[in-house]
Design an enzyme around this catalytic site. Sequence first.
Site, mmCIF file in Angstrom:
data_model
loop_
_atom_site.group_PDB
_atom_site.id
_atom_site.type_symbol
_atom_site.label_atom_id
_atom_site.label_comp_id
_atom_site.label_asym_id
_atom_site.label_seq_id
_atom_site.Cartn_x
_atom_site.Cartn_y
_atom_site.Cartn_z
ATOM 1 N N LYS A 68 0.808 -1.227 0.000
ATOM 2 C CA LYS A 68 0.000 0.000 0.000
ATOM 3 C C LYS A 68 0.842 1.278 0.000
ATOM 4 O O LYS A 68 0.452 2.284 -0.590
ATOM 5 C CB LYS A 68 -0.978 -0.013 1.178
ATOM 6 C CG LYS A 68 -2.051 -1.086 1.017
ATOM 7 C CD LYS A 68 -3.064 -1.089 2.134
ATOM 8 C CE LYS A 68 -4.057 -2.231 1.945
ATOM 9 N NZ LYS A 68 -5.137 -2.215 2.932
ATOM 10 N N GLY A 132 -1.745 -1.050 15.682
ATOM 11 C CA GLY A 132 -0.898 -1.219 14.503
ATOM 12 C C GLY A 132 -0.642 0.106 13.799
ATOM 13 O O GLY A 132 -1.442 1.030 13.884
ATOM 14 N N GLY A 247 -13.558 -8.166 9.575
ATOM 15 C CA GLY A 247 -13.344 -7.126 8.576
ATOM 16 C C GLY A 247 -14.080 -7.333 7.270
ATOM 17 O O GLY A 247 -13.794 -6.626 6.287
#
Length: 286
Positions: A68, A132, A247
């Site tokens: 990403k 995180g 998720g």
Amino acid sequence: MTTADRYAVAGNPVEHSRSPLIHAQFAQQTGQAVDYGRLLCPLDAFKAHIQAFSAGGAKGCNVTVPFKFEAFELAARRTPRAELAQAANTLRFDAGSAGGWVADNTDGVGLVRDITVNAGVALAGKRVLLLGAGGASAGVMGPLIEARPAEIVMANRTVEKAQAIVDRHAAWAAQHGVKLSARGLQDPGTAFDVFINGTAASLAGSGVPVGPEVLKPGTLALDMMYGPAAQAFLDWARSHGAVPRDGLGMLVEQAAESFALWRGVRPDTAPVLAHMRALVDAAQPH
């Protein structure tokens, strides 16, 4: 006959991704001619693979772990939310004459929509723990702030990494009246209203890296993973009186946002999420 425009999810690993199935349903629902596949990129050759995919006539791609941050660097233009995250999960391969590639980050808006619409949990005025400081957490910070919780704590093994993301979002947080801080895993704080796990701990099967004191009865505890990878986290959350959520909703909602960027139409996520939930639950060991 219309030729379908090509897209893919690019990452490593990528064979487990359910994105192709999600986008196939979106395409069918909206009457768009889309061919969406998987693109496995070697860890040291992401850029070359994406450029070759684009050169072959593809129109765009989603980007998953661990690329990403690299995806963000590849684009000539970036949306404000990608700029804030310095990470991208969506690329649109616009021609140079149109200004070049566009990088976007739809993770955060997908997460916020899943929490507030699908789970029915308001974020305004709440205390949020975000675990995180990788691409996933960086990507959701901006939209989380926009939802105006009272406080967001970003906890990470390396506090400096979390601090860098917090610093980058400081002005945005001040603008929205949100208290923002970075902490280590040994002292993240206690009794949060919402706990979001954005670490790779679930993928690694290494357990939850903070203690149950971060929860209180009724805390929404969401893991960005889904399926078997999220199961240990969900069990842990449930056993400590929290409301567990995986998720999958975030995955479907961020996909819809990417689809809208590419195709100019936003699909209805509710039937797709219901279908995906049934598939994921059927695949789980009982």
